[in-house]
Design a protein around this motif. Sequence first.
Motif, PDB file in Angstrom:
ATOM      1  N   ILE A   8       3.821  -0.923  -9.315  1.00  9.91           N
ATOM      2  CA  ILE A   8       3.889  -2.376  -9.155  1.00  9.91           C
ATOM      3  C   ILE A   8       5.219  -2.856  -9.705  1.00  9.91           C
ATOM      4  N   THR A   9       5.890  -3.712  -8.930  1.00 11.70           N
ATOM      5  CA  THR A   9       7.169  -4.239  -9.375  1.00 11.70           C
ATOM      6  C   THR A   9       6.972  -5.445 -10.285  1.00 11.70           C
ATOM      7  N   ILE A  10       8.060  -5.895 -10.879  1.00 14.97           N
ATOM      8  CA  ILE A  10       7.994  -7.057 -11.757  1.00 14.97           C
ATOM      9  C   ILE A  10       7.580  -8.304 -10.979  1.00 14.97           C
ATOM     10  N   ALA A  11       7.837  -8.291  -9.670  1.00 14.74           N
ATOM     11  CA  ALA A  11       7.442  -9.423  -8.817  1.00 14.74           C
ATOM     12  C   ALA A  11       6.021  -9.307  -8.315  1.00 14.74           C
ATOM     13  N   GLY A  12       5.383  -8.169  -8.563  1.00 23.94           N
ATOM     14  CA  GLY A  12       3.994  -8.011  -8.167  1.00 23.94           C
ATOM     15  C   GLY A  12       3.764  -7.229  -6.883  1.00 23.94           C
ATOM     16  N   SER A  13       4.813  -6.683  -6.302  1.00 28.38           N
ATOM     17  CA  SER A  13       4.635  -5.863  -5.110  1.00 28.38           C
ATOM     18  C   SER A  13       4.039  -4.519  -5.494  1.00 28.38           C
ATOM     19  N   THR A  14       3.055  -4.076  -4.717  1.00 27.95           N
ATOM     20  CA  THR A  14       2.341  -2.849  -5.060  1.00 27.95           C
ATOM     21  C   THR A  14       2.506  -1.770  -3.997  1.00 27.95           C
ATOM     22  N   ASN A  15       2.311  -0.537  -4.442  1.00 24.60           N
ATOM     23  CA  ASN A  15       2.368   0.629  -3.562  1.00 24.60           C
ATOM     24  C   ASN A  15       1.309   1.604  -4.041  1.00 24.60           C
ATOM     25  N   TYR A  16       0.531   2.147  -3.096  1.00 27.11           N
ATOM     26  CA  TYR A  16      -0.557   3.046  -3.446  1.00 27.11           C
ATOM     27  C   TYR A  16      -0.455   4.351  -2.666  1.00 27.11           C
ATOM     28  N   ALA A  17      -0.909   5.427  -3.281  1.00 22.56           N
ATOM     29  CA  ALA A  17      -1.096   6.671  -2.545  1.00 22.56           C
ATOM     30  C   ALA A  17      -2.235   6.468  -1.552  1.00 22.56           C
ATOM     31  N   ASP A  18      -2.134   7.109  -0.404  1.00 22.95           N
ATOM     32  CA  ASP A  18      -3.168   6.953   0.620  1.00 22.95           C
ATOM     33  C   ASP A  18      -4.541   7.341   0.084  1.00 22.95           C
ATOM     34  N   SER A  19      -4.576   8.322  -0.802  1.00 21.16           N
ATOM     35  CA  SER A  19      -5.851   8.844  -1.290  1.00 21.16           C
ATOM     36  C   SER A  19      -6.614   7.854  -2.167  1.00 21.16           C
ATOM     37  N   VAL A  20      -5.929   6.809  -2.669  1.00 19.02           N
ATOM     38  CA  VAL A  20      -6.597   5.861  -3.563  1.00 19.02           C
ATOM     39  C   VAL A  20      -6.668   4.452  -2.983  1.00 19.02           C
ATOM     40  N   LYS A  21      -6.063   4.231  -1.830  1.00 15.21           N
ATOM     41  CA  LYS A  21      -6.082   2.891  -1.232  1.00 15.21           C
ATOM     42  C   LYS A  21      -7.510   2.429  -1.002  1.00 15.21           C
ATOM     43  N   GLY A  22      -7.777   1.182  -1.378  1.00 12.24           N
ATOM     44  CA  GLY A  22      -9.104   0.616  -1.215  1.00 12.24           C
ATOM     45  C   GLY A  22     -10.045   0.920  -2.355  1.00 12.24           C
ATOM     46  N   ARG A  23      -9.649   1.825  -3.249  1.00  9.78           N
ATOM     47  CA  ARG A  23     -10.511   2.175  -4.385  1.00  9.78           C
ATOM     48  C   ARG A  23      -9.871   1.814  -5.721  1.00  9.78           C
ATOM     49  N   PHE A  24      -8.549   1.933  -5.813  1.00  7.79           N
ATOM     50  CA  PHE A  24      -7.826   1.650  -7.051  1.00  7.79           C
ATOM     51  C   PHE A  24      -7.035   0.348  -6.895  1.00  7.79           C
ATOM     52  N   THR A  25      -6.905  -0.374  -8.007  1.00  4.78           N
ATOM     53  CA  THR A  25      -6.113  -1.596  -8.014  1.00  4.78           C
ATOM     54  C   THR A  25      -5.198  -1.590  -9.229  1.00  4.78           C
ATOM     55  N   ILE A  26      -3.901  -1.748  -8.979  1.00  2.00           N
ATOM     56  CA  ILE A  26      -2.928  -1.820 -10.064  1.00  2.00           C
ATOM     57  C   ILE A  26      -2.552  -3.271 -10.312  1.00  2.00           C
ATOM     58  N   SER A  27      -2.367  -3.615 -11.578  1.00  2.00           N
ATOM     59  CA  SER A  27      -1.944  -4.969 -11.934  1.00  2.00           C
ATOM     60  C   SER A  27      -1.104  -4.871 -13.212  1.00  2.00           C
ATOM     61  N   ARG A  28      -0.406  -5.956 -13.526  1.00  2.00           N
ATOM     62  CA  ARG A  28       0.400  -5.944 -14.740  1.00  2.00           C
ATOM     63  C   ARG A  28       0.472  -7.332 -15.343  1.00  2.00           C
ATOM     64  N   ASP A  29       0.691  -7.339 -16.641  1.00  2.00           N
ATOM     65  CA  ASP A  29       0.903  -8.578 -17.391  1.00  2.00           C
ATOM     66  C   ASP A  29       2.315  -8.494 -17.942  1.00  2.00           C
ATOM     67  N   ASN A  30       3.238  -9.190 -17.307  1.00  2.00           N
ATOM     68  CA  ASN A  30       4.646  -9.085 -17.700  1.00  2.00           C
ATOM     69  C   ASN A  30       4.888  -9.604 -19.110  1.00  2.00           C
TER      70      ASN A  30
END
Length: 119
Positions: free
Chosen positions: A51-73
Amino acid sequence: QVQLVESGGGLVQPGGSLRLSCAASRVIGSITVMGWYRQAPGKQRELVATITIAGSTNYADSVKGRFTISRDNAKNTVYLQMDSLKPEDTAVYYCYADVRTRLTRGDYWGQGTQVTVSS
């Protein structure tokens, strides 16, 4: 020197959930990207999510729809919510941070936290 401290790993049954946290300290500059990688026994370390500082996310295909990444800057903390866990998700999960100043760039890793999915 930036320090990354992970927490939240453990043993969970298939179909269960876990939430990983990673807090960065001693940060000088901006953490442009934070993320999670994992390494299973006998396998190479692989990307899970970033996840970027702006909130853009990227996931491995194997975890898409099951995992969620987030951050508190404000807290320099990244989270990984893992749902519908499968035995193949078993691995050591490593936190990652790309820290930049106007003149420098550094990659930092946490010590890893074990996630075991088993009945």
